[in-house]
Each structure stands twice: as structure tokens, then as C-alpha cells.
Design an enzyme around this catalytic site. Structure first.
Site, PDB file in Angstrom:
ATOM      1  N   GLY A  95       0.397  -0.936  -0.971  1.00  0.00           N
ATOM      2  CA  GLY A  95      -0.206  -2.249  -0.720  1.00  0.00           C
ATOM      3  C   GLY A  95      -1.510  -2.413  -1.473  1.00  0.00           C
ATOM      4  NE  ARG A 155       9.533  -4.578  -0.081  1.00  0.00           N
ATOM      5  CZ  ARG A 155      10.005  -5.692   0.403  1.00  0.00           C
ATOM      6  NH1 ARG A 155      11.182  -6.121   0.026  1.00  0.00           N
ATOM      7  NH2 ARG A 155       9.321  -6.400   1.267  1.00  0.00           N
ATOM      8  CG  ASP A 185       1.409   7.619   3.571  1.00  0.00           C
ATOM      9  OD1 ASP A 185       1.530   6.508   3.014  1.00  0.00           O
ATOM     10  OD2 ASP A 185       1.717   7.820   4.758  1.00  0.00           O
ATOM     11  CB  THR A 215      -4.698   3.567   2.946  1.00  0.00           C
ATOM     12  OG1 THR A 215      -4.366   2.905   4.178  1.00  0.00           O
ATOM     13  CG2 THR A 215      -5.333   4.892   3.291  1.00  0.00           C
ATOM     14  CG  ASP A 240      -3.283   1.454   7.178  1.00  0.00           C
ATOM     15  OD1 ASP A 240      -3.769   0.327   7.394  1.00  0.00           O
ATOM     16  OD2 ASP A 240      -2.102   1.638   6.844  1.00  0.00           O
ATOM     17  CG  ASP A 292      -2.886   6.188   7.135  1.00  0.00           C
ATOM     18  OD1 ASP A 292      -3.241   6.045   5.944  1.00  0.00           O
ATOM     19  OD2 ASP A 292      -1.798   5.759   7.561  1.00  0.00           O
ATOM     20  NE  ARG A 342       0.788   3.130   7.145  1.00  0.00           N
ATOM     21  CZ  ARG A 342       1.137   3.995   6.215  1.00  0.00           C
ATOM     22  NH1 ARG A 342       2.338   3.963   5.725  1.00  0.00           N
ATOM     23  NH2 ARG A 342       0.304   4.895   5.784  1.00  0.00           N
ATOM     24  CD  GLU A 351       0.139  -2.702  11.498  1.00  0.00           C
ATOM     25  OE1 GLU A 351       0.459  -3.883  11.287  1.00  0.00           O
ATOM     26  OE2 GLU A 351       0.047  -1.846  10.586  1.00  0.00           O
TER      27      GLU A 351
HETATM   28  O1  F6P Z   1      -0.826   0.520   4.639  1.00  0.00           O
HETATM   29  C1  F6P Z   1      -1.603  -0.625   4.719  1.00  0.00           C
HETATM   30  C2  F6P Z   1      -0.947  -1.665   5.517  1.00  0.00           C
HETATM   31  O2  F6P Z   1      -1.824  -2.705   5.388  1.00  0.00           O
HETATM   32  C3  F6P Z   1      -0.614  -1.372   6.976  1.00  0.00           C
HETATM   33  O3  F6P Z   1      -1.718  -1.368   7.813  1.00  0.00           O
HETATM   34  C4  F6P Z   1       0.373  -2.470   7.267  1.00  0.00           C
HETATM   35  O4  F6P Z   1       1.214  -2.130   8.332  1.00  0.00           O
HETATM   36  C5  F6P Z   1       1.137  -2.556   6.000  1.00  0.00           C
HETATM   37  O5  F6P Z   1       0.271  -2.128   4.972  1.00  0.00           O
HETATM   38  C6  F6P Z   1       1.660  -3.926   5.680  1.00  0.00           C
HETATM   39  O6  F6P Z   1       2.334  -3.879   4.464  1.00  0.00           O
HETATM   40  P1  F6P Z   1       3.045  -5.134   3.790  1.00  0.00           P
HETATM   41  O7  F6P Z   1       2.028  -5.776   2.904  1.00  0.00           O
HETATM   42  O8  F6P Z   1       4.166  -4.573   3.023  1.00  0.00           O
HETATM   43  O9  F6P Z   1       3.447  -6.060   4.897  1.00  0.00           O
END
Ligand code: F6P
Length: 352
Positions: free
Chosen positions: A10, A73, A109, A131, A133, A135, A177, A227
Site C-alpha cells: 500500500g 497484488r 511484510d 507501513t 501499521d 507492524d 490490520r 480494524e
Molecule cells: O498495511 C496498511 C494497510 O493500510 C492496513 O492497515 C489496511 O488494512 C490495508 O493496508 C488496506 O489496504 P488496501 O488499500 O488494499 O485496502
């Protein structure tokens, strides 16, 4: 020396600042040629590249997103677009044809897992942790996290005015996440009264009771929920994307909590999903500095030939760790983390 750079996963505030720092450090200190690979690892399959030099990275420090584009992806080892075929050999051929001496992969990751597999095939790769996140294993802080926390804090500040004025329970759902870092630090910075993390069990009756008590004392409650909280024993999944390395798109636990609390309380309960707003926009000053430190360190690893390693922040020192130690793992909030005691000490409900 010819070095490729790609951004995977992302988007995230600070990616451009890393691209800028890696490029400037390699050009200034090593006279290197730098090439941007577009849309993550997909660019190694499509051969979409662009030259990066001092002029190309001008003005990037404060720009959100990634000028190279990204993809969460595309996995060359299992290319969904080609029926799951292993196209890693084709990606390696592109690296050879481009004449790359090294590849800097900036990502989370998923990106590190792929980078680790390429490293095992002999690709000289250096990872940079990205990230919102926060994490990634062995890394105290990733750039983008501070920017996301700032967005959550501002959102909670705004939700608080409505909560206070209408005597409501207001819920903000954050990203993150399976890790509660954004909810925890965002919740603290935004003055949440209840913070719910994926790492801690949640008893909805106990949250409702806390809201009742607050209604009697302060009149309103501000809740921050990650989430990835398994509210009724399971994750709330918005979407399932089979071809993605991280197939579950989470989202909706805030609305579920809203419904559950509404059934138990006479107070009005509302929820807001903060979503991609947390990932967008310009990086904070902290993230610009961290991204620059990471980018510079990545360039040093390349120059020293220390491949198969990911840049990492440890106790405010920029170091590096083997990418293999990071791949396929995630860093959640430890149950003995000092921040948990801190917020509990000031009367915030964290978990139940
Ligand atoms: O890994 C970063 C993140 O922002 C997560 O917190 C979230 O669940 C996910 O990406 C959302 O990804 P996408 O943009 O594919 O919906």
C-alpha cells in the site's frame, strides 16, 4: 554502479522521501545511476522503469504516495494475472538486462517476503520498512506511522466536539490490520476514553458499562477501535482478495460495535471509519526525517555490498537486520507494553 528502486504494498506517507534520499545519497556519494521500477515488483515483469536523478527527485520530500506507483497484488513467484505462474525467472532476467547491481525494495511484510525470495535467488537486494501499521518485526518505528497517528488524533479531536455537544458515544475505526499500534497511539493522542486493540480481549458488556458510567460523569464517550479487533470471536472482513499476499481486507468492526452498544445503551452511538484517509497526504516532519534516515542507510548498505538486509530503527539507531528475519512475520503490541500501563493509569479503558 546501477541501482534500482521499487515501492511495494500500500502507499504510505514518506515513500517519496525515501526514494529521494536513496537517489541523492547514491548520486552524491557514489556517482551511481539510479532507476525507478514502476508499480512494485510488477515493473520487473512489465519492464516499466524511469531514470531517477537529482532533478527527478526534486520536491519529493513532502509529497504523499509514491511517484513510482505501487502494487499490493503482484507477486512474481505466484503471478495471479498469469494463473499463479512463477515468473520470478523473468523478473531476474529484467534485472540482468537493465544491468542492475542492486535493488532497493521499499515496502511492508509482503514486499519483504518477496524480496527475501529474490535474495535467495541471488538478487542483491536491500529492504526499507514501510507501513502505517508499524507492524514490521525488528523495527521500532516505520515511516508513515506517525503521519497516520496524526490523522487519527485530529479525527478524534473533531469527533469529540460532536460527542460532547450531543452527549453521544462516538466510535472511530482505525487501520492497522492485526496490530493495534495505530489505534493505541492515535487513541492516546486524540484523547479516546476507550481504546480497543486486536491484541486484547473485548467484552462488549464491559464497554457498555464504561459508557454508562461516563454518561453519568462526563456525558459522552470517545472510542478508538482497531480494524482487526475480533469483536465477537471473528474478524470483520470487508473483502476477500484471493490473489493478494494479504487476502483479507478488514473493515466494519466500528459499525458492529455501534450496533452492539446501541442495543445496550439509551445514548446515541455513531461510528466513523477513518480508512484510507490515514494513509494519504503529506508525511509529518517526523516521518520525513525517518524516511530520509532510512533512505540514506539503504544507500550505505548498497555501497557496502550488505545485501539481503532490511534497514531498521532500533532504540533510535538506524541499523539493519536480515530480511529473512522480517519476512512473513508481524509485530503486534506486546501485552506488557509501557503505553498500556500509562493509559490505564489515567483512566482509559484499554481492552476489557
Ligand atoms: O498495511 C496498511 C494497510 O493500510 C492496513 O492497515 C489496511 O488494512 C490495508 O493496508 C488496506 O489496504 P488496501 O488499500 O488494499 O485496502
Amino acid at each position: 554502479m546501477h541501482v534500482g528502486i521499487l515501492t511495494g504494498g500500500g502507499d504510505c506517507p514518506g515513500l517519496n522521501a525515501v526514494i529521494r534520499a536513496v537517489t541523492l545519497a547514491l548520486v552524491n556519494e557514489a556517482g551511481a545511476r539510479v532507476t525507478g521500477i514502476e508499480r512494485g515488483f510488477e515493473g520487473l515483469l512489465t519492464r516499466r522503469t524511469r531514470p531517477l536523478d537529482v532533478h527527478a527527485v526534486e520536491g519529493l520530500l513532502a509529497q504523499g504516495g509514491t511517484v513510482l506507483g505501487t502494487h499490493n497484488r503482484c507477486n512474481p513467484f505466484h503471478d495471479a494475472a498469469a494463473g499463479g505462474a512463477d515468473r520470478s525467472a523473468q523478473a531476474m532476467a529484467t534485472v540482468r538486462e537493465l544491468g542492475l547491481d542492486a535493488l532497493v525494495a521499499i515496502g511492508g511484510d509482503g514486499t519483504m517476503t518477496i524480496a527475501n525470495r529474490f535474495s535467495a535467488l541471488g538478487l542483491p537486494v536491500v529492504g526499507v520498512p514501510k507501513t502505517i501499521d508499524n507492524d514490521l518485526m525488528h523495527n521500532d518505528r516505520s515511516f508513515g506511522f506517525d503521519s497516520a497517528v496524526a490523522v487519527v488524533a485530529e479525527a478524534l479531536d473533531r469527533l469529540e466536539t460532536t460527542a460532547r455537544s450531543h452527549r453521544r458515544v462516538m466510535i472511530a475505526e482505525t487501520m492497522g490490520r492485526y496490530a493495534g499500534w495505530i489505534a493505541l497511539e492515535g487513541g492516546i493522542a486524540g484523547g479516546a476514553d476507550v481504546i480497543l486493540l486486536p491484541e486484547l480481549p473485548v467484552d462488549i458488556d464491559a464497554v457498555a458499562e464504561h459508557c454508562r458510567e461516563r454518561e453519568r460523569s462526563q456525558g459522552y464517550t470517545l472510542i478508538c477501535i482497531g480494524e482487526g479487533v475480533p469483536l465477537q470471536g471473528g474478524l470483520v472482513v470487508r473483502e476477500h482478495i484471493a490473489e493478494s499476499p494479504d487476502p483479507l481486507r478488514l473493515g466494519g468492526v466500528g459499525v458492529l460495535l455501534q450496533h452492539e452498544l446501541s442495543r445496550r445503551l439509551s445514548t446515541e452511538v455513531r461510528s466513523t471509519v477513518l480508512g484510507h484517509v490515514q494513509r494519504g497526504g503529506s508525511p509529518t516532519a517526523f516521518d520525513r526525517v525517518l524516511a530520509t534516515r532510512f533512505g540514506y542507510q539503504a544507500a550505505q548498505l548498497v555501497r557496502r555490498g550488505e545485501f539481503g538486509r532490511m534497514v531498521a530503527l532500533q532504540c533510535d539507531r538506524i541499523d539493519s537486520v536480515p530480511i529473512g528475519d522480517v519476512a512473513d512475520r508481524s509485530r503486534t503490541v506486546p501485552l506488557d507494553h509501557p503505553l498500556l500501563a500509562t493509559v490505564r493509569g489515567i483512566g482509559v479503558m484499554v481492552g476489557t
